[in-house]
Structures are given as C-alpha cells and as structure tokens.
Design a protein around this motif. Structure first.
Motif, mmCIF file in Angstrom:
data_model
loop_
_atom_site.group_PDB
_atom_site.id
_atom_site.type_symbol
_atom_site.label_atom_id
_atom_site.label_comp_id
_atom_site.label_asym_id
_atom_site.label_seq_id
_atom_site.Cartn_x
_atom_site.Cartn_y
_atom_site.Cartn_z
ATOM 1 N N SER A 106 0.822 -1.213 0.000
ATOM 2 C CA SER A 106 0.000 0.000 0.000
ATOM 3 C C SER A 106 0.859 1.268 0.000
ATOM 4 O O SER A 106 0.345 2.371 -0.111
ATOM 5 C CB SER A 106 -0.951 -0.012 1.198
ATOM 6 N N MET A 107 2.184 1.096 0.123
ATOM 7 C CA MET A 107 3.094 2.259 0.038
ATOM 8 C C MET A 107 3.677 2.395 -1.370
ATOM 9 O O MET A 107 4.718 3.006 -1.554
ATOM 10 C CB MET A 107 4.231 2.107 1.053
ATOM 11 N N HIS A 108 3.021 1.770 -2.339
ATOM 12 C CA HIS A 108 3.410 1.895 -3.755
ATOM 13 C C HIS A 108 4.795 1.331 -4.055
ATOM 14 O O HIS A 108 5.590 1.950 -4.755
ATOM 15 C CB HIS A 108 3.307 3.354 -4.232
ATOM 16 N N ALA A 109 5.062 0.146 -3.519
ATOM 17 C CA ALA A 109 6.319 -0.536 -3.850
ATOM 18 C C ALA A 109 6.242 -1.070 -5.276
ATOM 19 O O ALA A 109 5.176 -1.480 -5.736
ATOM 20 C CB ALA A 109 6.544 -1.685 -2.880
ATOM 21 N N ASP A 110 7.364 -1.030 -5.983
ATOM 22 C CA ASP A 110 7.443 -1.638 -7.316
ATOM 23 C C ASP A 110 8.269 -2.921 -7.301
ATOM 24 O O ASP A 110 8.129 -3.770 -8.173
ATOM 25 C CB ASP A 110 8.071 -0.658 -8.315
ATOM 26 N N MET A 111 9.161 -3.017 -6.311
ATOM 27 C CA MET A 111 10.050 -4.178 -6.261
ATOM 28 C C MET A 111 10.473 -4.439 -4.833
ATOM 29 O O MET A 111 10.750 -3.501 -4.074
ATOM 30 C CB MET A 111 11.285 -3.905 -7.126
ATOM 31 N N PHE A 112 10.495 -5.730 -4.464
ATOM 32 C CA PHE A 112 11.004 -6.145 -3.161
ATOM 33 C C PHE A 112 12.290 -6.939 -3.370
ATOM 34 O O PHE A 112 12.307 -7.916 -4.121
ATOM 35 C CB PHE A 112 10.003 -7.046 -2.421
ATOM 36 N N TYR A 123 9.663 -17.055 -2.461
ATOM 37 C CA TYR A 123 8.599 -17.736 -3.217
ATOM 38 C C TYR A 123 7.247 -17.465 -2.572
ATOM 39 O O TYR A 123 6.256 -17.223 -3.252
ATOM 40 C CB TYR A 123 8.835 -19.256 -3.236
ATOM 41 N N LEU A 124 7.217 -17.531 -1.245
ATOM 42 C CA LEU A 124 5.986 -17.288 -0.490
ATOM 43 C C LEU A 124 5.459 -15.880 -0.784
ATOM 44 O O LEU A 124 4.264 -15.675 -1.014
ATOM 45 C CB LEU A 124 6.273 -17.455 1.009
ATOM 46 N N ILE A 125 6.377 -14.913 -0.816
ATOM 47 C CA ILE A 125 5.988 -13.517 -1.085
ATOM 48 C C ILE A 125 5.474 -13.367 -2.517
ATOM 49 O O ILE A 125 4.427 -12.752 -2.757
ATOM 50 C CB ILE A 125 7.184 -12.567 -0.822
ATOM 51 N N ALA A 126 6.185 -13.959 -3.478
ATOM 52 C CA ALA A 126 5.773 -13.867 -4.889
ATOM 53 C C ALA A 126 4.387 -14.499 -5.085
ATOM 54 O O ALA A 126 3.525 -13.955 -5.794
ATOM 55 C CB ALA A 126 6.802 -14.544 -5.785
ATOM 56 N N ASP A 127 4.171 -15.632 -4.429
ATOM 57 C CA ASP A 127 2.895 -16.329 -4.530
ATOM 58 C C ASP A 127 1.769 -15.481 -3.911
ATOM 59 O O ASP A 127 0.669 -15.376 -4.464
ATOM 60 C CB ASP A 127 3.010 -17.682 -3.817
ATOM 61 N N HIS A 128 2.072 -14.859 -2.778
ATOM 62 C CA HIS A 128 1.084 -14.013 -2.105
ATOM 63 C C HIS A 128 0.714 -12.805 -2.983
ATOM 64 O O HIS A 128 -0.472 -12.457 -3.111
ATOM 65 C CB HIS A 128 1.654 -13.538 -0.758
ATOM 66 N N LEU A 129 1.715 -12.178 -3.602
ATOM 67 C CA LEU A 129 1.452 -11.020 -4.469
ATOM 68 C C LEU A 129 0.528 -11.412 -5.617
ATOM 69 O O LEU A 129 -0.365 -10.651 -6.002
ATOM 70 C CB LEU A 129 2.770 -10.464 -5.019
ATOM 71 N N ASP A 135 0.463 -8.443 -9.400
ATOM 72 C CA ASP A 135 1.472 -8.964 -10.326
ATOM 73 C C ASP A 135 2.440 -7.883 -10.793
ATOM 74 O O ASP A 135 3.445 -8.173 -11.435
ATOM 75 C CB ASP A 135 0.786 -9.573 -11.563
ATOM 76 N N ASP A 136 2.116 -6.623 -10.495
ATOM 77 C CA ASP A 136 2.975 -5.512 -10.936
ATOM 78 C C ASP A 136 4.170 -5.315 -10.003
ATOM 79 O O ASP A 136 5.051 -4.503 -10.281
ATOM 80 C CB ASP A 136 2.158 -4.217 -10.996
ATOM 81 N N ILE A 137 4.209 -6.043 -8.880
ATOM 82 C CA ILE A 137 5.347 -5.916 -7.949
ATOM 83 C C ILE A 137 6.263 -7.120 -8.149
ATOM 84 O O ILE A 137 5.816 -8.265 -8.174
ATOM 85 C CB ILE A 137 4.870 -5.844 -6.478
ATOM 86 N N HIS A 138 7.550 -6.860 -8.304
ATOM 87 C CA HIS A 138 8.527 -7.913 -8.603
ATOM 88 C C HIS A 138 9.334 -8.253 -7.350
ATOM 89 O O HIS A 138 9.598 -7.382 -6.520
ATOM 90 C CB HIS A 138 9.459 -7.459 -9.723
ATOM 91 N N VAL A 139 9.747 -9.523 -7.258
ATOM 92 C CA VAL A 139 10.518 -9.987 -6.107
ATOM 93 C C VAL A 139 11.891 -10.468 -6.572
ATOM 94 O O VAL A 139 11.988 -11.250 -7.527
ATOM 95 C CB VAL A 139 9.794 -11.148 -5.380
ATOM 96 N N ALA A 311 21.081 -5.105 -13.971
ATOM 97 C CA ALA A 311 20.482 -5.820 -15.102
ATOM 98 C C ALA A 311 19.207 -6.543 -14.672
ATOM 99 O O ALA A 311 18.167 -6.453 -15.330
ATOM 100 C CB ALA A 311 21.489 -6.818 -15.680
ATOM 101 N N VAL A 312 19.277 -7.246 -13.538
ATOM 102 C CA VAL A 312 18.110 -7.996 -13.046
ATOM 103 C C VAL A 312 16.940 -7.051 -12.791
ATOM 104 O O VAL A 312 15.810 -7.284 -13.244
ATOM 105 C CB VAL A 312 18.471 -8.782 -11.765
ATOM 106 N N MET A 313 17.216 -5.952 -12.083
ATOM 107 C CA MET A 313 16.131 -5.027 -11.722
ATOM 108 C C MET A 313 15.549 -4.347 -12.963
ATOM 109 O O MET A 313 14.325 -4.178 -13.064
ATOM 110 C CB MET A 313 16.622 -4.001 -10.700
ATOM 111 N N SER A 314 16.391 -3.984 -13.916
ATOM 112 C CA SER A 314 15.869 -3.299 -15.107
ATOM 113 C C SER A 314 15.054 -4.246 -15.984
ATOM 114 O O SER A 314 14.027 -3.866 -16.554
ATOM 115 C CB SER A 314 16.991 -2.643 -15.912
ATOM 116 N N ILE A 315 15.476 -5.518 -16.065
ATOM 117 C CA ILE A 315 14.716 -6.499 -16.853
ATOM 118 C C ILE A 315 13.357 -6.763 -16.192
ATOM 119 O O ILE A 315 12.321 -6.800 -16.868
ATOM 120 C CB ILE A 315 15.527 -7.812 -17.027
ATOM 121 N N LEU A 316 13.351 -6.918 -14.867
ATOM 122 C CA LEU A 316 12.090 -7.174 -14.158
ATOM 123 C C LEU A 316 11.115 -6.007 -14.329
ATOM 124 O O LEU A 316 9.912 -6.203 -14.470
ATOM 125 C CB LEU A 316 12.345 -7.406 -12.663
ATOM 126 N N ALA A 317 11.664 -4.793 -14.341
ATOM 127 C CA ALA A 317 10.805 -3.620 -14.456
ATOM 128 C C ALA A 317 10.369 -3.357 -15.905
ATOM 129 O O ALA A 317 9.690 -2.382 -16.197
ATOM 130 C CB ALA A 317 11.540 -2.396 -13.907
#
Length: 319
Positions: A106-112, A123-129, A135-139, A311-317
């Motif tokens: 709810s604080m407008h996170a884009d990536m954890f 995995y638990l966090i990704a599954d929960h999202l 689905d717009d938030i990446h882990v 690279a990882v963060m830019s590809i995910l975004a």
C-alpha cells in the motif's frame, strides 16, 4: 510445471532462483549487465531506467555487503530506495511476513529485494502477491536460507565469462562448505545451464550434500586431485559456527586440507582465476598470498555484482 519466475510469455517477472531458468534468460541478464559497465569495466554507468520506481530492500537477515550493492544498483538505475531493517521492527512485534508485505504494497512498492533466513520465503511472497492481484510488484531473492542466492550466482557467471570469454571448455571447482551454501547451489545450477562441461565439488564429506552427482557434479575429497587443471576456482566462506559443531575438527586442520595456498593453486591451470563471494576468512579457507595475488578476481566480482543487479532489476521492471 509452471515456473513462478516467468509470465505466460516466458519473460522474467521475479528472480527467485537460477534453477529452472532457461539459458537464454541467463545470457540476457549477463549481456544487459555488460551494457551498464563503462569502457574500463571499472565504473558503472548511471541510467534513468527505474526513475519514479520504488525498490524496497527487505532484509530479515543481516548482510551489509549484499544490501549495499543492491542499494547502489537501484540508485544507479535512478530508483527510490527504501532500506527496511525488519530484523528489528515488524517481525519483532509479532507481525507476520505477509502482513508486512501487505502494508508495504500500500506504500506503492514496485520491487522487493528479499533476504531471509528461511528457505522459500521469496517464493511465499511472490505467490502471495499473485493471489492478492499485485502482479505488478517484482521480487528479487537476495539469499534465502540454504536454498539460493541467484544474483551472486549470476555475478559469478559474469566474472567467469569476462575472464574466460565463454563457458564451453571450462573446468570449474567449487571448494568448501557446499552443504550449507546457497551460493554454491546457485553457481552449480548456473554453470550446468550455461554449458560448463565439468563442475567439481571439493570438500570434506561432512560438508558436501549427497545429491551432487544428480546435479551433474564430480565430487573430490582430496583438494590436490580436485584442483588439477582447473580454469576457475570458487572458494566458499566457511561459516565459523560450523567449526564449533561436529562437522570439522578445527580451523587450522581445515586450512591444512582445504585452504587455498599458492602451492595448491599451482596445480590448477597457470591462468586459472580465483573467486570468493566474501567476506573472506583469511588463513581459514584462503591464504592472503592468494587472496591478494594476481589470479584473484574477488574485487572484480564486487564491481560486476552492481552491474548484474542493475540488469536484473531493469529487466524485471520491463526495460
């Protein structure tokens, strides 16, 4: 079986583990990392790819080095970075992991970027999202229990490719406490996926997992035999707490048999490179003469690590 790291088009949406990722995605990450490094490979460019995005570093376990490199990488991408030391805050108050995640959504996170002592937490966090329709938030997994440390595995692959040019004809040795090492697992999956023909594991029986043969790895208990003609030597940090248990006799005894000295390194190829995920225990797993010597590329790994995490963060975004 569906891989939770990929969307229906086969694109990367989370980085949770190297296991199960196709070679093409690993190569794409390495190629993207190369584009962020300057001409000399010593400076990392600043680019606006994540401007306006918020990256939350969620470290439920201490790690100054990893957190710092993720923070530098996110800032080089022009993201807003929030470091949350959760070891001291919410979980101490009895708040569950997923309650914490819901609040941060709810604080407008884009990536954890998540580091956790329990295997599988990212995995638990990704599954929960996914379940709550975020689905717009990446882990990104920054290390979970004994399971995986994918960005360390990728920066190790980048380092190997940088110095050896390709993976096709290499003999790579991983030395030390492989049983408890999430780095070793990520390295093994990456090396075999990228086509390295010979991966060796060297260590005492008490520190090697039993499933290495199934992972396509050759096992050696004798370090001199294991290092012979290797192109790459990856030393693992020996967690000192293992010394107090029944797994090892003593630091001195371990160094005698499995510490990397100039004499042992001489058995590898003359142009072999020496790597270490850090922090090093000098005189326990590696001799200072080797750590500071011409074959060590340990400081290069740190620089390349920033580019790989960018690279990882830019590809995910989606950039």
């Amino acid at each position: 079986m569906h891989n939770p790291q990929l969307n229906s088009n086969g694109e990367l949406i989370h980085l949770l583990s190297i296991e199960g990722l196709p070679r093409g995605i690993l190569t794409h990450i390495l190629d993207t990392a190369a584009s962020f490094l300057g001409i000399t490979d010593r400076e990392v460019k600043k680019v606006p790819l994540l401007r306006g995005k918020s990256v939350f570093n969620l470290f439920f376990e201490n790690s100054t080095r990893t957190r710092t490199t993720f923070e530098i990488a996110a800032k080089r991408l022009s993201a807003d970075v929030l470091n949350l030391d959760i070891t001291r805050s919410s979980t101490a108050k009895g708040e569950t992991l997923l309650d914490t995640i819901d609040n941060l959504c709810s604080m407008h996170a884009d990536m954890f970027v998540v580091r956790h002592a329990s295997s599988g937490a990212p995995y638990l966090i990704a599954d929960h999202l996914k379940r709550v329709g975020r689905d717009d938030i990446h882990v990104v997994n920054a290390g979970d229990g004994r399971h995986a440390h994918p960005t360390q595995g990728l920066l190790d692959m980048y380092t190997i490719r940088h110095f050896k040019k390709n993976f096709e004809n290499l003999r790579v040795a991983i030395v030390g406490d492989i049983l408890h090492s999430r780095v070793a697992r990520s390295d093994i999956h990456a090396l075999t996926t990228l086509g390295v023909p010979e991966v060796r594991a060297i260590g005492p029986q008490t520190l090697l997992p039993t499933d290495l043969g199934r992972m396509g790895v050759q096992v050696y208990h004798d370090m001199n035999e294991g290092l012979r003609d290797c192109d790459v030597v990856i030393m693992l940090r020996l967690q000192n707490e293992r010394m107090n248990g029944a797994l090892l006799p003593s630091a001195g005894e371990y160094f005698k048999h499995y510490g990397l000295t100039p004499a042992k390194l001489a058995l590898a190829k003359p142009d072999a490179i020496v790597m270490h995920p850090g922090p090093m225990n000098r005189g326990v797993e590696i001799d200072s003469a080797v750590a500071d010597g011409p074959q060590a590329v340990i400081l290069d790994q740190v620089t390349f690590g920033i580019a790989v995490r960018m690279a990882v963060m830019s590809i995910l975004a989606g950039n």
